[in-house]
Design a protein around this motif. Structure first.
Motif, PDB file in Angstrom:
ATOM      1  N   ARG A  52       0.839  -1.205   0.000  1.00 18.21           N
ATOM      2  CA  ARG A  52       0.000   0.000   0.000  1.00 18.21           C
ATOM      3  C   ARG A  52       0.878   1.261   0.000  1.00 18.21           C
ATOM      4  NH1 ARG A  52      -2.921  -2.812   4.034  1.00 18.21           N
ATOM      5  NH2 ARG A  52      -2.197  -1.379   5.675  1.00 18.21           N
ATOM      6  N   LEU A  53       1.950   1.252   0.797  1.00 17.41           N
ATOM      7  CA  LEU A  53       2.816   2.443   0.818  1.00 17.41           C
ATOM      8  C   LEU A  53       3.414   2.664  -0.576  1.00 17.41           C
ATOM      9  CD1 LEU A  53       4.836   2.208   4.198  1.00 17.41           C
ATOM     10  CD2 LEU A  53       2.768   3.516   3.725  1.00 17.41           C
ATOM     11  N   LYS A  54       3.931   1.589  -1.182  1.00 20.02           N
ATOM     12  CA  LYS A  54       4.599   1.733  -2.487  1.00 20.02           C
ATOM     13  C   LYS A  54       3.624   2.233  -3.553  1.00 20.02           C
ATOM     14  CE  LYS A  54       8.321  -1.485  -1.548  1.00 20.02           C
ATOM     15  NZ  LYS A  54       8.980  -2.775  -1.813  1.00 20.02           N
ATOM     16  N   SER A  55       2.346   1.842  -3.408  1.00 19.64           N
ATOM     17  CA  SER A  55       1.374   2.262  -4.433  1.00 19.64           C
ATOM     18  C   SER A  55       0.914   3.709  -4.206  1.00 19.64           C
ATOM     19  CB  SER A  55       0.151   1.331  -4.390  1.00 19.64           C
ATOM     20  OG  SER A  55      -0.536   1.537  -3.168  1.00 19.64           O
ATOM     21  N   SER A  56       1.370   4.325  -3.102  1.00 15.01           N
ATOM     22  CA  SER A  56       0.915   5.697  -2.793  1.00 15.01           C
ATOM     23  C   SER A  56       2.040   6.708  -2.862  1.00 15.01           C
ATOM     24  CB  SER A  56       0.300   5.744  -1.382  1.00 15.01           C
ATOM     25  OG  SER A  56      -0.726   4.813  -1.253  1.00 15.01           O
ATOM     26  N   ARG A  57       3.169   6.362  -3.453  1.00 19.80           N
ATOM     27  CA  ARG A  57       4.343   7.249  -3.415  1.00 19.80           C
ATOM     28  C   ARG A  57       4.198   8.453  -4.356  1.00 19.80           C
ATOM     29  NH1 ARG A  57       8.967   2.449  -3.434  1.00 19.80           N
ATOM     30  NH2 ARG A  57       9.393   2.426  -1.192  1.00 19.80           N
ATOM     31  N   ASP A  58       3.301   8.336  -5.370  1.00 20.32           N
ATOM     32  CA  ASP A  58       3.198   9.432  -6.341  1.00 20.32           C
ATOM     33  C   ASP A  58       2.419  10.626  -5.783  1.00 20.32           C
ATOM     34  OD1 ASP A  58       3.145   7.303  -9.249  1.00 20.32           O
ATOM     35  OD2 ASP A  58       4.731   8.583  -8.410  1.00 20.32           O
ATOM     36  N   LEU A  59       2.608  11.779  -6.434  1.00 20.20           N
ATOM     37  CA  LEU A  59       1.962  13.027  -5.982  1.00 20.20           C
ATOM     38  C   LEU A  59       0.970  13.524  -7.024  1.00 20.20           C
ATOM     39  CD1 LEU A  59       5.186  14.903  -4.751  1.00 20.20           C
ATOM     40  CD2 LEU A  59       3.659  13.419  -3.416  1.00 20.20           C
ATOM     41  N   HIS A  60      -0.010  14.291  -6.563  1.00 18.45           N
ATOM     42  CA  HIS A  60      -0.933  14.969  -7.473  1.00 18.45           C
ATOM     43  C   HIS A  60      -0.133  15.973  -8.310  1.00 18.45           C
ATOM     44  CE1 HIS A  60      -4.097  17.666  -8.842  1.00 18.45           C
ATOM     45  NE2 HIS A  60      -4.962  16.690  -8.575  1.00 18.45           N
ATOM     46  N   PRO A  61      -0.457  16.145  -9.590  1.00 21.62           N
ATOM     47  CA  PRO A  61       0.299  17.096 -10.427  1.00 21.62           C
ATOM     48  C   PRO A  61       0.398  18.494  -9.799  1.00 21.62           C
ATOM     49  CG  PRO A  61      -1.240  15.846 -11.771  1.00 21.62           C
ATOM     50  CD  PRO A  61      -1.507  15.452 -10.349  1.00 21.62           C
ATOM     51  N   ALA A  62      -0.667  18.918  -9.120  1.00 23.01           N
ATOM     52  CA  ALA A  62      -0.636  20.258  -8.496  1.00 23.01           C
ATOM     53  C   ALA A  62       0.454  20.328  -7.433  1.00 23.01           C
ATOM     54  CB  ALA A  62      -1.995  20.573  -7.874  1.00 23.01           C
ATOM     55  N   THR A  63       0.637  19.224  -6.723  1.00 21.57           N
ATOM     56  CA  THR A  63       1.664  19.199  -5.667  1.00 21.57           C
ATOM     57  C   THR A  63       3.047  19.335  -6.275  1.00 21.57           C
ATOM     58  OG1 THR A  63       0.215  17.676  -4.473  1.00 21.57           O
ATOM     59  CG2 THR A  63       2.461  17.894  -3.659  1.00 21.57           C
ATOM     60  N   VAL A  64       3.250  18.645  -7.399  1.00 19.92           N
ATOM     61  CA  VAL A  64       4.555  18.726  -8.075  1.00 19.92           C
ATOM     62  C   VAL A  64       4.813  20.169  -8.516  1.00 19.92           C
ATOM     63  CG1 VAL A  64       5.946  17.876  -9.997  1.00 19.92           C
ATOM     64  CG2 VAL A  64       4.374  16.337  -8.829  1.00 19.92           C
ATOM     65  N   GLU A  65       3.763  20.831  -9.000  1.00 21.62           N
ATOM     66  CA  GLU A  65       3.931  22.234  -9.433  1.00 21.62           C
ATOM     67  C   GLU A  65       4.244  23.145  -8.246  1.00 21.62           C
ATOM     68  OE1 GLU A  65       4.387  21.033 -12.649  1.00 21.62           O
ATOM     69  OE2 GLU A  65       4.522  23.224 -12.450  1.00 21.62           O
ATOM     70  N   VAL A  66       3.616  22.875  -7.114  1.00 25.41           N
ATOM     71  CA  VAL A  66       3.892  23.685  -5.904  1.00 25.41           C
ATOM     72  C   VAL A  66       5.356  23.509  -5.497  1.00 25.41           C
ATOM     73  CG1 VAL A  66       3.461  23.775  -3.408  1.00 25.41           C
ATOM     74  CG2 VAL A  66       1.536  23.804  -5.006  1.00 25.41           C
ATOM     75  N   ILE A  67       5.837  22.286  -5.537  1.00 19.87           N
ATOM     76  CA  ILE A  67       7.236  22.028  -5.163  1.00 19.87           C
ATOM     77  C   ILE A  67       8.178  22.706  -6.152  1.00 19.87           C
ATOM     78  CG2 ILE A  67       8.988  20.237  -4.824  1.00 19.87           C
ATOM     79  CD1 ILE A  67       6.670  18.335  -4.023  1.00 19.87           C
ATOM     80  N   ARG A  68       7.822  22.632  -7.423  1.00 18.62           N
ATOM     81  CA  ARG A  68       8.670  23.268  -8.449  1.00 18.62           C
ATOM     82  C   ARG A  68       8.710  24.786  -8.223  1.00 18.62           C
ATOM     83  NH1 ARG A  68       9.238  21.545 -13.826  1.00 18.62           N
ATOM     84  NH2 ARG A  68       7.299  20.384 -13.701  1.00 18.62           N
ATOM     85  N   ALA A  69       7.530  25.353  -7.894  1.00 13.87           N
ATOM     86  CA  ALA A  69       7.449  26.817  -7.690  1.00 13.87           C
ATOM     87  C   ALA A  69       8.318  27.251  -6.507  1.00 13.87           C
ATOM     88  CB  ALA A  69       5.996  27.227  -7.457  1.00 13.87           C
ATOM     89  N   LEU A  70       8.532  26.353  -5.553  1.00  8.78           N
ATOM     90  CA  LEU A  70       9.310  26.698  -4.337  1.00  8.78           C
ATOM     91  C   LEU A  70      10.712  26.096  -4.382  1.00  8.78           C
ATOM     92  CD1 LEU A  70       6.439  26.302  -1.725  1.00  8.78           C
ATOM     93  CD2 LEU A  70       7.524  28.426  -2.427  1.00  8.78           C
ATOM     94  N   ALA A  71      11.188  25.784  -5.592  1.00  3.27           N
ATOM     95  CA  ALA A  71      12.483  25.094  -5.726  1.00  3.27           C
ATOM     96  C   ALA A  71      13.636  25.907  -5.127  1.00  3.27           C
ATOM     97  CB  ALA A  71      12.763  24.812  -7.197  1.00  3.27           C
ATOM     98  N   LYS A  72      13.475  27.240  -5.114  1.00  2.00           N
ATOM     99  CA  LYS A  72      14.578  28.045  -4.603  1.00  2.00           C
ATOM    100  C   LYS A  72      14.431  28.305  -3.100  1.00  2.00           C
ATOM    101  CE  LYS A  72      16.643  29.036  -8.638  1.00  2.00           C
ATOM    102  NZ  LYS A  72      16.424  27.590  -8.972  1.00  2.00           N
ATOM    103  N   ALA A  73      13.275  27.907  -2.533  1.00  2.00           N
ATOM    104  CA  ALA A  73      13.040  28.177  -1.102  1.00  2.00           C
ATOM    105  C   ALA A  73      13.600  27.043  -0.247  1.00  2.00           C
ATOM    106  CB  ALA A  73      11.530  28.283  -0.872  1.00  2.00           C
ATOM    107  N   HIS A  74      13.718  27.282   1.060  1.00  2.00           N
ATOM    108  CA  HIS A  74      14.169  26.228   1.977  1.00  2.00           C
ATOM    109  C   HIS A  74      13.173  25.071   1.886  1.00  2.00           C
ATOM    110  CE1 HIS A  74      15.100  24.061   5.667  1.00  2.00           C
ATOM    111  NE2 HIS A  74      16.204  24.758   5.774  1.00  2.00           N
ATOM    112  N   PRO A  75      13.638  23.837   1.824  1.00  2.00           N
ATOM    113  CA  PRO A  75      12.739  22.693   1.623  1.00  2.00           C
ATOM    114  C   PRO A  75      11.634  22.551   2.666  1.00  2.00           C
ATOM    115  CG  PRO A  75      14.983  21.962   2.149  1.00  2.00           C
ATOM    116  CD  PRO A  75      15.053  23.416   1.847  1.00  2.00           C
ATOM    117  N   MET A  76      11.817  23.116   3.847  1.00  2.00           N
ATOM    118  CA  MET A  76      10.727  23.003   4.833  1.00  2.00           C
ATOM    119  C   MET A  76       9.525  23.838   4.410  1.00  2.00           C
ATOM    120  SD  MET A  76      11.207  20.782   7.139  1.00  2.00           S
ATOM    121  CE  MET A  76      10.395  21.080   8.712  1.00  2.00           C
ATOM    122  N   PHE A  77       9.769  24.963   3.731  1.00  2.00           N
ATOM    123  CA  PHE A  77       8.632  25.742   3.192  1.00  2.00           C
ATOM    124  C   PHE A  77       7.911  24.935   2.120  1.00  2.00           C
ATOM    125  CE2 PHE A  77       8.611  29.775   5.217  1.00  2.00           C
ATOM    126  CZ  PHE A  77       9.907  30.110   5.535  1.00  2.00           C
ATOM    127  N   ALA A  78       8.707  24.299   1.264  1.00  6.08           N
ATOM    128  CA  ALA A  78       8.112  23.520   0.160  1.00  6.08           C
ATOM    129  C   ALA A  78       7.322  22.334   0.711  1.00  6.08           C
ATOM    130  CB  ALA A  78       9.223  23.034  -0.763  1.00  6.08           C
TER     131      ALA A  78
END
Ligand code: SDX
Length: 394
Positions: free
Chosen positions: A71-97
């Protein structure tokens, strides 16, 4: 003291609930998860099994563990919106992202929407509990992906897809660096994840309780817990400790750093002291041994282990620390091996969150069994019934 009664600064020793998840003997320096000593879990178990234990309250059978891992392995992927949020914060400290990514993932998770609708009408029965545990498992599965994706974006690297043949810890390293993880490094990450899985109700876990006590959702409470963990007095200490060791660089200079921390108003020594432990943190003792093995195999080119050992010696022999029962805590040793594995120190606290997420969700689900909104008081010390003066007469 106050006219209304005793103020408990920082809620020291205030009990907020009964729990069966973990127990700490601060005087003796002992930690149990669901009744098992941390030393035994560190020696015999792994994060998949320990996270099952923390979440479900018992060690799994072989088939239960296999199904849980699937079950854990089948849930590792992220919603596309989440990936975009992480990309948008790529220059910020990872705790913000990480904070933002967890909120984004929760915003679009259908299970979360169903649970929110049910909680809105105060329904939390078997079906909702099932949803809540499924969400808990998704959070455990997704945090490593969020951290690894931020690292890849921050370096301008291609994202690495998860590998189902790798364990939770090994897959995290693989998704971070895109290559087969060294077995000792994977073991170190797994050990770190075991040691940080839960710790009763520190500031971040308490924060999660406050958020869900209003019947807000699990994702939002984990995002809030991450915000609390970020602080240098809490989870952020592991990043600050290694930065100190890097700055010192030479064990003979350890004494002056320790001395500086004893001066009134001086800088707190990162990785030392604890609200509950008045003895050596058992988790620090375990990770010190792993760090020693790691530098024995891969070397200590930046003198990190040597500097940390010199600081530890000073602390254990300095009256200021001894009188206050201040000892190394879990953050004192944890960053050294990570640094040599190539994990940038700003990713140390995110990895703490990758582990502690199971503690946060386990405590939340426990609290929901007997929920009550948190609403403390403050003692008013100001005037009353002042007369309003028009602005031209002030
Ligand atoms: C974690 O709570 C948890 O369980 C957290 C954690 C978990 O698993 O979730 O264990 C993880 O957060 C570990 C702690 C990581 N933080 C640090 O290493 C930061 C440095 N430590 C300190 O900031 C402090 O020890 C705390 C925040 C950890 C505990 O703070 P307390 O209980 O509020 O203690 P305090 O500030 O009241 O200190 C008591 C005295 C004070 O001196 P006096 O006013 O009596 O003269 O001890 C001194 C403090 O100045 N003191 C320190 C010190 N820690 C306490 N002095 C120098 N260096 C330090 N590190």
């Amino acid at each position: 003291q106050s006219p209304c009664g005793p103020i408990v600064h920082g809620l020291e020793d205030v009990l907020i609930k009964n729990t069966t998840i973990s127990d700490i003997d601060g005087e003796k320096g002992i930690l149990w998860y669901r009744g098992y000593r941390i030393e035994d879990l560190a020696k015999f178990s792994n994060y998949e099994e320990v996270s099952f234990l923390v979440l479900y309250g018992r060690l799994p059978t072989r088939s239960e563990l296999k199904e849980y891992e699937r079950r854990l392995k089948s849930s590792r992927d992220l919603h596309p919106a989440t990936v975009e949020v992480i990309r948008a914060l790529a220059k910020a400290h990872p705790m913000f992202a990480l904070e933002a990514a967890v909120a984004a993932e929760g915003a679009y998770d259908e299970d979360n929407q169903k649970l929110i609708e049910a909680l809105r009408v105060g329904r939390y029965k078997a079906e909702e509990k099932e949803l809540a545990y499924r969400i808990a498992e998704k959070l455990i599965a997704k945090l490593p992906t969020m951290v690894a994706y931020h690292y890849r974006f921050s370096k301008g690297l291609e994202l690495v897809r998860p590998r189902d043949d790798l364990s939770h810890a090994a897959n995290f390293l693989y998704m971070m660096f895109g290559k087969e993880p060294d077995p000792l490094a994977a073991k170190g990450i797994d050990l770190y994840l075991i040691l940080h899985a839960d710790h009763e109700v520190p500031a971040s876990t308490f924060t999660a309780h406050v958020v869900v006590s209003t019947l807000s959702d699990l994702y939002s409470s984990v995002a809030a817990a991450i915000a609390a963990l970020k602080g240098p007095l809490h989870g952020g200490a592991n990043e600050m400790a290694v930065r100190n060791y890097l700055e010192i660089g030479d064990p003979s200079k350890a004494k002056e750093l320790v001395e500086a921390a004893t001066k009134p108003g001086g800088p707190k020594l990162m990785g030392v002291g604890h609200r509950v432990y008045k003895a050596y943190d058992p988790r620090a003792r375990i990770f010190k041994e792993f760090s020693r093995d790691y530098v024995a195999k891969f070397g200590d080119p930046k003198n990190l282990f040597a500097v940390a050992s010199a600081i530890e010696h000073e602390v254990l022999n300095n009256p200021y620390f001894q009188q206050r029962k201040l000892y190394p805590n879990v953050d004192f040793w944890s960053g050294i091996a990570f640094y040599y594995m190539g994990v940038p120190y700003e990713y140390f606290t995110p990895i703490f969150a990758v582990s502690r997420v199971v503690g946060w969700v386990a405590h939340i689900l426990e609290y929901w069994e007997n929920n009550r909104i948190f609403r403390p008081r403050a003692c008013y010390a100001g005037p009353h019934d002042l007369q309003y003066i028009p602005i031209d007469q002030r």
